[in-house]
Design a protein around this motif. Structure first.
Motif, PDB file in Angstrom:
ATOM      1  N   ARG A 176     -44.602   3.717  64.880  1.00 18.96           N
ATOM      2  CA  ARG A 176     -45.548   3.393  63.800  1.00 18.96           C
ATOM      3  C   ARG A 176     -45.054   3.985  62.471  1.00 18.96           C
ATOM      4  O   ARG A 176     -44.099   4.752  62.438  1.00 18.96           O
ATOM      5  CB  ARG A 176     -46.921   3.967  64.135  1.00 18.96           C
ATOM      6  CG  ARG A 176     -46.877   5.460  64.368  1.00 18.96           C
ATOM      7  CD  ARG A 176     -48.253   6.081  64.497  1.00 18.96           C
ATOM      8  NE  ARG A 176     -48.161   7.465  64.929  1.00 18.96           N
ATOM      9  CZ  ARG A 176     -47.827   8.488  64.150  1.00 18.96           C
ATOM     10  NH1 ARG A 176     -47.521   8.272  62.873  1.00 18.96           N
ATOM     11  NH2 ARG A 176     -47.786   9.720  64.632  1.00 18.96           N
ATOM     12  N   GLU A 177     -45.747   3.627  61.399  1.00 21.88           N
ATOM     13  CA  GLU A 177     -45.428   4.205  60.099  1.00 21.88           C
ATOM     14  C   GLU A 177     -45.778   5.689  60.087  1.00 21.88           C
ATOM     15  O   GLU A 177     -46.840   6.090  60.581  1.00 21.88           O
ATOM     16  CB  GLU A 177     -46.203   3.475  58.998  1.00 21.88           C
ATOM     17  CG  GLU A 177     -45.821   3.916  57.592  1.00 21.88           C
ATOM     18  CD  GLU A 177     -46.517   3.104  56.517  1.00 21.88           C
ATOM     19  OE1 GLU A 177     -46.424   3.478  55.335  1.00 21.88           O
ATOM     20  OE2 GLU A 177     -47.153   2.087  56.881  1.00 21.88           O
ATOM     21  N   LEU A 178     -44.899   6.499  59.546  1.00 26.11           N
ATOM     22  CA  LEU A 178     -45.119   7.937  59.520  1.00 26.11           C
ATOM     23  C   LEU A 178     -46.088   8.327  58.415  1.00 26.11           C
ATOM     24  O   LEU A 178     -46.150   7.681  57.363  1.00 26.11           O
ATOM     25  CB  LEU A 178     -43.794   8.676  59.291  1.00 26.11           C
ATOM     26  CG  LEU A 178     -42.671   8.460  60.303  1.00 26.11           C
ATOM     27  CD1 LEU A 178     -41.447   9.276  59.885  1.00 26.11           C
ATOM     28  CD2 LEU A 178     -43.105   8.832  61.713  1.00 26.11           C
ATOM     29  N   THR A 179     -46.832   9.416  58.660  1.00 31.71           N
ATOM     30  CA  THR A 179     -47.616  10.003  57.585  1.00 31.71           C
ATOM     31  C   THR A 179     -46.669  10.781  56.663  1.00 31.71           C
ATOM     32  O   THR A 179     -45.531  11.085  57.041  1.00 31.71           O
ATOM     33  CB  THR A 179     -48.673  10.965  58.136  1.00 31.71           C
ATOM     34  OG1 THR A 179     -48.016  12.090  58.746  1.00 31.71           O
ATOM     35  CG2 THR A 179     -49.561  10.277  59.175  1.00 31.71           C
ATOM     36  N   GLU A 180     -47.136  11.089  55.474  1.00 33.44           N
ATOM     37  CA  GLU A 180     -46.312  11.862  54.549  1.00 33.44           C
ATOM     38  C   GLU A 180     -45.948  13.218  55.146  1.00 33.44           C
ATOM     39  O   GLU A 180     -44.830  13.711  54.969  1.00 33.44           O
ATOM     40  CB  GLU A 180     -47.039  12.054  53.215  1.00 33.44           C
ATOM     41  CG  GLU A 180     -47.108  10.799  52.365  1.00 33.44           C
ATOM     42  CD  GLU A 180     -47.689  11.073  50.990  1.00 33.44           C
ATOM     43  OE1 GLU A 180     -47.745  12.252  50.580  1.00 33.44           O
ATOM     44  OE2 GLU A 180     -48.090  10.105  50.324  1.00 33.44           O
ATOM     45  N   GLU A 239     -45.634  14.011  58.377  1.00 34.14           N
ATOM     46  CA  GLU A 239     -44.643  13.822  59.428  1.00 34.14           C
ATOM     47  C   GLU A 239     -43.260  13.598  58.829  1.00 34.14           C
ATOM     48  O   GLU A 239     -42.265  14.191  59.273  1.00 34.14           O
ATOM     49  CB  GLU A 239     -45.024  12.636  60.318  1.00 34.14           C
ATOM     50  CG  GLU A 239     -46.205  12.897  61.229  1.00 34.14           C
ATOM     51  CD  GLU A 239     -46.653  11.640  61.944  1.00 34.14           C
ATOM     52  OE1 GLU A 239     -47.104  11.737  63.104  1.00 34.14           O
ATOM     53  OE2 GLU A 239     -46.577  10.527  61.351  1.00 34.14           O
ATOM     54  N   ASP A 240     -43.213  12.742  57.825  1.00 34.20           N
ATOM     55  CA  ASP A 240     -41.931  12.443  57.199  1.00 34.20           C
ATOM     56  C   ASP A 240     -41.323  13.693  56.574  1.00 34.20           C
ATOM     57  O   ASP A 240     -40.136  13.974  56.755  1.00 34.20           O
ATOM     58  CB  ASP A 240     -42.108  11.360  56.137  1.00 34.20           C
ATOM     59  CG  ASP A 240     -40.791  10.940  55.521  1.00 34.20           C
ATOM     60  OD1 ASP A 240     -39.968  10.341  56.234  1.00 34.20           O
ATOM     61  OD2 ASP A 240     -40.576  11.220  54.328  1.00 34.20           O
ATOM     62  N   LYS A 269     -35.172  -1.743  58.949  1.00 37.23           N
ATOM     63  CA  LYS A 269     -35.916  -0.483  58.827  1.00 37.23           C
ATOM     64  C   LYS A 269     -35.008   0.686  58.509  1.00 37.23           C
ATOM     65  O   LYS A 269     -35.325   1.528  57.664  1.00 37.23           O
ATOM     66  CB  LYS A 269     -36.690  -0.216  60.123  1.00 37.23           C
ATOM     67  CG  LYS A 269     -37.613   0.988  60.063  1.00 37.23           C
ATOM     68  CD  LYS A 269     -38.403   1.142  61.357  1.00 37.23           C
ATOM     69  CE  LYS A 269     -39.326   2.344  61.316  1.00 37.23           C
ATOM     70  NZ  LYS A 269     -40.096   2.494  62.579  1.00 37.23           N
ATOM     71  N   GLN A 270     -33.840   0.761  59.185  1.00 38.11           N
ATOM     72  CA  GLN A 270     -32.984   1.931  58.981  1.00 38.11           C
ATOM     73  C   GLN A 270     -32.395   1.963  57.570  1.00 38.11           C
ATOM     74  O   GLN A 270     -32.275   3.030  56.955  1.00 38.11           O
ATOM     75  CB  GLN A 270     -31.873   1.977  60.026  1.00 38.11           C
ATOM     76  CG  GLN A 270     -30.866   0.863  59.931  1.00 38.11           C
ATOM     77  CD  GLN A 270     -29.961   0.779  61.145  1.00 38.11           C
ATOM     78  OE1 GLN A 270     -30.208   1.406  62.174  1.00 38.11           O
ATOM     79  NE2 GLN A 270     -28.895   0.001  61.036  1.00 38.11           N
ATOM     80  N   SER A 299     -33.750   0.679  54.820  1.00 39.76           N
ATOM     81  CA  SER A 299     -34.818   1.036  53.895  1.00 39.76           C
ATOM     82  C   SER A 299     -35.141   2.528  53.991  1.00 39.76           C
ATOM     83  O   SER A 299     -35.406   3.183  52.972  1.00 39.76           O
ATOM     84  CB  SER A 299     -36.067   0.197  54.186  1.00 39.76           C
ATOM     85  OG  SER A 299     -35.792  -1.176  54.000  1.00 39.76           O
ATOM     86  N   TRP A 300     -35.110   3.069  55.205  1.00 46.21           N
ATOM     87  CA  TRP A 300     -35.368   4.506  55.395  1.00 46.21           C
ATOM     88  C   TRP A 300     -34.302   5.339  54.687  1.00 46.21           C
ATOM     89  O   TRP A 300     -34.624   6.312  54.004  1.00 46.21           O
ATOM     90  CB  TRP A 300     -35.399   4.839  56.886  1.00 46.21           C
ATOM     91  CG  TRP A 300     -35.787   6.261  57.186  1.00 46.21           C
ATOM     92  CD1 TRP A 300     -37.050   6.741  57.408  1.00 46.21           C
ATOM     93  CD2 TRP A 300     -34.910   7.387  57.291  1.00 46.21           C
ATOM     94  NE1 TRP A 300     -37.008   8.100  57.636  1.00 46.21           N
ATOM     95  CE2 TRP A 300     -35.715   8.522  57.580  1.00 46.21           C
ATOM     96  CE3 TRP A 300     -33.531   7.553  57.194  1.00 46.21           C
ATOM     97  CZ2 TRP A 300     -35.180   9.805  57.752  1.00 46.21           C
ATOM     98  CZ3 TRP A 300     -32.991   8.831  57.363  1.00 46.21           C
ATOM     99  CH2 TRP A 300     -33.807   9.936  57.634  1.00 46.21           C
TER     100      TRP A 300
END
Length: 290
Positions: A173-177, A179-180, A203-204, A206-207
């Protein structure tokens, strides 16, 4: 001597060849780096050889420079042609390498006749060999816990002196701030020189783009390389790789997941390449206006 995993079926280097390569890298690390390349669809892809890629990675990693490297196949360049935000991610990469054989062939057609395919699994394995010798440490971000555990066991067997700084399997899922930020802090505290990112395209990429300036090391988006080297997915035979048919092997392995993607992206790629060959490539101004 052969690669420790027979699924890969490419020759590993002898000790003498390895030492010679390291000597060449040491000579090249201090040289200024000039990027060359050409547009494949709407993405500028670097024309570069294996030694220059490795020497660039070693130099950046040695200084803990925050950089990111994309490995571009047909899926990548077609996605970039259809998505301006992703096109910007590829355009702003510190290196955009020809991962797919058709992308390398397109560069040859654009005036770089000796261009080789610089693919994620082989680049990861070659860099790990160098990193073990010179003492650079590596981090792995992506995939599942079970795959990372298998990967760690394989690497410890193949590169017993390699410094593995850490591994993270983030939730899908999308990470919270929070978590990131926690993951970024963990990576940076580890002191890793290079971070291999295995989140899948796009995704990778963009990350990595979002974390340049935050991660204190070189980020490489290597796609399914974790799965290949962990033995979770079998890689295509060498003859299929040489003929640009690795996608067909992956399709046969995962037809439900990949059939629609390949049907669309391969068709778009062939259409755009043929159109460019017949009508000429768009000018840089035309590309920027899209």
């Amino acid at each position: 001597m052969r690669h420790p995993d027979p699924n890969f079926m490419y020759p590993s280097q002898s000790f003498a060849e390895h030492e010679r390569m390291l000597a060449q890298l040491n000579l090249k690390v201090g040289k200024p780096f000039m990027r060359r390349g050409a547009y494949v669809l709407d993405s500028h892809i670097d024309a570069i050889n294996w030694d220059d890629v490795l020497s660039r990675l070693v130099a950046w990693a040695n200084q803990h420079q925050s950089r990111y490297v994309t490995l571009c196949n047909v899926h990548s360049v077609v996605t970039a042609a259809q998505d301006s935000a992703f096109n910007k991610v590829i355009d702003q990469a510190d290196l955009a390498l020809p991962d797919g054989a058709p992308v390398a062939w397109a560069l040859r057609r654009e005036g770089f006749p000796s261009q080789q395919r610089i693919n994620g699994p082989d680049l990861m394995w070659r860099y790990l060999s160098v990193a073990e010798k010179i003492g650079q440490s590596v981090f792995f971000y992506g995939s599942s816990e079970s795959t990372l555990e298998k990967l760690k066991n394989r690497l410890q067997q193949s590169f017993p002196k390699l410094r593995i700084a850490g591994m993270i399997s983030p939730p899908f899922r999308e990470l919270t701030e929070e978590e990131d930020r926690s993951y970024v802090d963990q990576i940076n505290r580890s002191g890793a020189n290079v971070v291999f990112v295995g989140l899948g395209c796009p995704k990778q990429e963009s990350w990595m783009a979002a974390h340049r300036g935050h991660i204190h090391g070189v980020m490489l988006g290597v796609g399914a390389a974790f799965d290949y080297h962990a033995g979770v997915i079998q890689r295509a035979p060498n003859w299929m790789q040489r003929m640009g048919l690795e996608w067909l092997h992956r399709l046969a392995s995962e037809p439900r997941r990949l059939a629609r993607r390949y049907a669309i992206t391969n068709s778009v790629f062939m259409y755009r390449v043929l159109k460019s060959a017949l009508l000429g490539a768009p000018s840089p101004e035309d590309r920027r206006s899209r």
